[in-house]
Design an enzyme around this catalytic site. Structure first.
Site, mmCIF file in Angstrom:
data_model
loop_
_atom_site.group_PDB
_atom_site.id
_atom_site.type_symbol
_atom_site.label_atom_id
_atom_site.label_comp_id
_atom_site.label_asym_id
_atom_site.label_seq_id
_atom_site.Cartn_x
_atom_site.Cartn_y
_atom_site.Cartn_z
ATOM 1 N N SER A 180 1.229 -1.312 -0.102
ATOM 2 C CA SER A 180 -0.413 0.113 0.088
ATOM 3 C C SER A 180 0.633 1.075 -0.060
ATOM 4 O O SER A 180 0.922 2.699 -0.378
ATOM 5 C CB SER A 180 -0.931 0.189 1.424
ATOM 6 O OG SER A 180 -0.436 -0.239 2.511
ATOM 7 N N HIS A 181 1.690 1.341 0.335
ATOM 8 C CA HIS A 181 3.134 2.493 0.728
ATOM 9 C C HIS A 181 3.986 1.718 -0.957
ATOM 10 O O HIS A 181 5.074 2.762 -0.195
ATOM 11 C CB HIS A 181 3.700 2.678 1.593
ATOM 12 C CG HIS A 181 2.343 3.341 2.475
ATOM 13 N ND1 HIS A 181 1.041 2.390 2.609
ATOM 14 C CD2 HIS A 181 2.046 4.385 2.808
ATOM 15 C CE1 HIS A 181 0.506 3.561 3.843
ATOM 16 N NE2 HIS A 181 0.963 4.970 3.543
ATOM 17 N N ARG A 218 2.646 3.427 -5.485
ATOM 18 C CA ARG A 218 1.990 5.110 -4.745
ATOM 19 C C ARG A 218 2.423 5.778 -5.493
ATOM 20 O O ARG A 218 2.209 7.087 -5.869
ATOM 21 C CB ARG A 218 2.740 4.948 -3.598
ATOM 22 C CG ARG A 218 2.701 4.478 -2.370
ATOM 23 C CD ARG A 218 0.976 5.674 -1.979
ATOM 24 N NE ARG A 218 0.529 5.338 -0.992
ATOM 25 C CZ ARG A 218 -0.252 6.117 -0.290
ATOM 26 N NH1 ARG A 218 -1.179 7.524 -1.148
ATOM 27 N NH2 ARG A 218 -1.327 4.956 0.369
ATOM 28 N N ALA A 237 5.030 5.408 4.280
ATOM 29 C CA ALA A 237 4.717 5.198 5.212
ATOM 30 C C ALA A 237 5.828 5.317 6.839
ATOM 31 O O ALA A 237 6.737 5.597 6.973
ATOM 32 C CB ALA A 237 5.249 3.138 5.052
ATOM 33 N N ASP A 249 3.813 0.431 12.998
ATOM 34 C CA ASP A 249 3.071 1.859 12.050
ATOM 35 C C ASP A 249 1.742 1.645 11.864
ATOM 36 O O ASP A 249 1.719 0.235 11.038
ATOM 37 C CB ASP A 249 4.206 1.611 10.919
ATOM 38 C CG ASP A 249 3.697 2.922 9.838
ATOM 39 O OD1 ASP A 249 2.615 3.665 9.883
ATOM 40 O OD2 ASP A 249 4.310 3.387 8.873
ATOM 41 N N ARG A 303 -6.262 4.081 4.197
ATOM 42 C CA ARG A 303 -6.961 4.076 2.849
ATOM 43 C C ARG A 303 -6.001 3.237 1.811
ATOM 44 O O ARG A 303 -7.264 2.926 0.812
ATOM 45 C CB ARG A 303 -7.082 5.524 2.432
ATOM 46 C CG ARG A 303 -8.193 5.639 1.647
ATOM 47 C CD ARG A 303 -8.408 7.622 1.447
ATOM 48 N NE ARG A 303 -8.975 7.661 0.578
ATOM 49 C CZ ARG A 303 -10.839 7.918 0.591
ATOM 50 N NH1 ARG A 303 -10.953 7.462 1.819
ATOM 51 N NH2 ARG A 303 -12.031 8.259 -0.272
ATOM 52 N N GLY A 304 -5.316 3.271 1.180
ATOM 53 C CA GLY A 304 -4.200 2.844 0.409
ATOM 54 C C GLY A 304 -4.631 1.706 0.231
ATOM 55 O O GLY A 304 -4.762 0.495 -0.431
ATOM 56 N N GLU A 305 -4.989 0.639 1.129
ATOM 57 C CA GLU A 305 -5.574 -1.275 1.329
ATOM 58 C C GLU A 305 -7.521 -1.270 0.487
ATOM 59 O O GLU A 305 -7.321 -2.082 -0.002
ATOM 60 C CB GLU A 305 -5.949 -1.412 3.204
ATOM 61 C CG GLU A 305 -4.429 -1.406 3.328
ATOM 62 C CD GLU A 305 -3.789 -2.966 2.819
ATOM 63 O OE1 GLU A 305 -4.151 -3.746 2.216
ATOM 64 O OE2 GLU A 305 -2.258 -2.268 2.952
ATOM 65 N N LYS A 314 -12.317 4.878 20.973
ATOM 66 C CA LYS A 314 -10.624 4.685 21.527
ATOM 67 C C LYS A 314 -9.701 5.130 19.953
ATOM 68 O O LYS A 314 -8.484 6.169 20.378
ATOM 69 C CB LYS A 314 -9.941 3.410 22.218
ATOM 70 C CG LYS A 314 -10.818 2.802 23.077
ATOM 71 C CD LYS A 314 -10.279 1.685 23.848
ATOM 72 C CE LYS A 314 -11.171 1.191 25.099
ATOM 73 N NZ LYS A 314 -10.294 0.039 25.810
ATOM 74 N N ARG A 344 3.906 -11.967 18.506
ATOM 75 C CA ARG A 344 4.532 -11.532 16.561
ATOM 76 C C ARG A 344 4.791 -10.096 17.559
ATOM 77 O O ARG A 344 3.869 -9.171 17.033
ATOM 78 C CB ARG A 344 3.901 -11.534 15.387
ATOM 79 C CG ARG A 344 5.075 -11.174 14.144
ATOM 80 C CD ARG A 344 3.794 -10.959 12.549
ATOM 81 N NE ARG A 344 3.293 -10.309 12.735
ATOM 82 C CZ ARG A 344 2.601 -8.935 12.686
ATOM 83 N NH1 ARG A 344 3.516 -8.608 12.195
ATOM 84 N NH2 ARG A 344 2.120 -8.783 12.702
#
Length: 335
Positions: free
Chosen positions: A46-47, A51, A122, A177, A185-187, A229, A303
């Site tokens: 996505s980044h 892009r 990112a 991140d 939004r990219g996703e 939240k 993880r």
């Protein structure tokens, strides 16, 4: 879907050529090409190279400077300001970084405010140079008003990412991140390109109803993670990287765009903290305690954030990056 595999050097060269031929100065083309190649290398599609489409489109729409030289100001003992002059943030950050690190190591904590920048990258790319210098880092930036606050139905906040990094001796840093929206939004845009529905909870349509249709959500509003939240975190980013540094909120940025559809314009706040100045001779003792925390997380099967990114980085050094042929052809057409 047919794919194309590029060596990292080929991905960088293609990116840089596209950027230069579309009018970016060599300085900006180099910084942007390195950034999108690194994003693709680290498994952050996505980044990554995708892009480039939005970057060139933003330039063609007159919503970013192709060659502005940043102005770096030593604002206060622990504050650096960088005026990007309407260009992408990367060159301004790279030129301000040495002074930020120097101030953090002198004062123990320092802040960098990047103003009048267009942002697409990112945030882990801004944090990693700090952890490489042995510093703890934090970064945040608003975007365009695409996200509804908890309880609302209309866009007000940006995706408003935040990033945090912790240095580790002889190990990859601990870096997360994340958007304060339920997804970047990219996703959603990548789901739209692939013709796939998005998960429930990512957004609502223009009528305020939940939707898994990526186009309906892009036309409606995205949602924050964790309800109220995440909404509070999003508002915090608006304030820290907006009014606090004299720059735009996401709603103001979208109004400035005036329907052009360019990438977000505004500011970014980056903080750097030096464990050595906080802790003195005892720094190694407390940094070891952090390693105990990380080990305890992993012992339960958890993880650590960024692990997959560093695995992908190692793999792609030799194997290169693989992107859909349709994307490769769209990027090549920009030449």
């Amino acid at each position: 879907m047919e794919n194309v595999t590029l060596a990292l050097s080929e991905a960088y060269a293609l990116s840089r050529e596209v950027l230069c031929k579309n009018g970016f100065s060599a300085e900006h083309a180099d910084a942007i090409a390195r950034n999108v190649t690194a994003g693709e290398r680290d498994g952050c599609a996505s980044h990554g190279l995708w892009r480039l489409l939005g970057i060139v489109d933003t330039l063609r729409k007159g919503k970013v400077s192709a060659d502005a030289r940043p102005v770096i100001t030593d604002q206060a003992p622990a504050i650096v300001k960088a005026d990007a002059g309407g260009a992408f943030s990367l060159v301004a950050y790279e030129q301000a970084l040495p002074l930020l690190i120097c101030k953090a190591k002198t004062c123990g904590i320092a802040a960098l405010a990047i103003n009048r920048c267009v942002h697409f990258s990112a945030l882990f790319a801004d944090i990693e140079p700090l952890t490489d210098a042995g510093l703890v880092g934090y970064a945040c930036t608003p975007s365009h008003a695409w996200v509804a606050p908890a309880g609302g139905t209309r866009p007000l906040f940006g995706t408003n990412p935040i990033a945090f990094g912790w240095p580790r001796k002889d190990k990859p840093p601990y870096i997360f991140d994340m958007a304060t929206s339920a997804a970047a939004r990219g996703e959603i845009q990548l789901h739209l390109r692939a013709g796939k529905p998005i998960p429930e909870g990512w957004g609502i349509d223009s009528e305020g109803q939940p939707s898994t249709d990526p186009q309906a959500v892009l036309d409606g509003a995205m949602l924050t993670f964790g309800g109220h939240k995440g909404s509070a975190f999003a508002a915090m980013v608006e304030l820290l990287a907006g009014p606090l540094i004299g720059d735009m909120t996401s709603a103001e940025s979208l109004a400035w765009d005036d329907g052009a559809g360019g990438l977000p314009y505004g500011g970014e706040l980056i903080l750097a903290l030096d464990p050595e100045r906080f802790l003195g001779a005892e720094a190694h003792v407390h940094l070891d305690r952090a390693e105990t925390l990380f080990a305890s997380m992993q012992a339960q099967g958890a993880r650590l954030p960024g692990e997959r990114r560093f695995i992908s980085r190692q793999t792609c050094q030799d194997a290169g990056v693989t992107i859909p042929r349709s994307l490769y052809e769209e990027i090549s057409a920009l030449l």
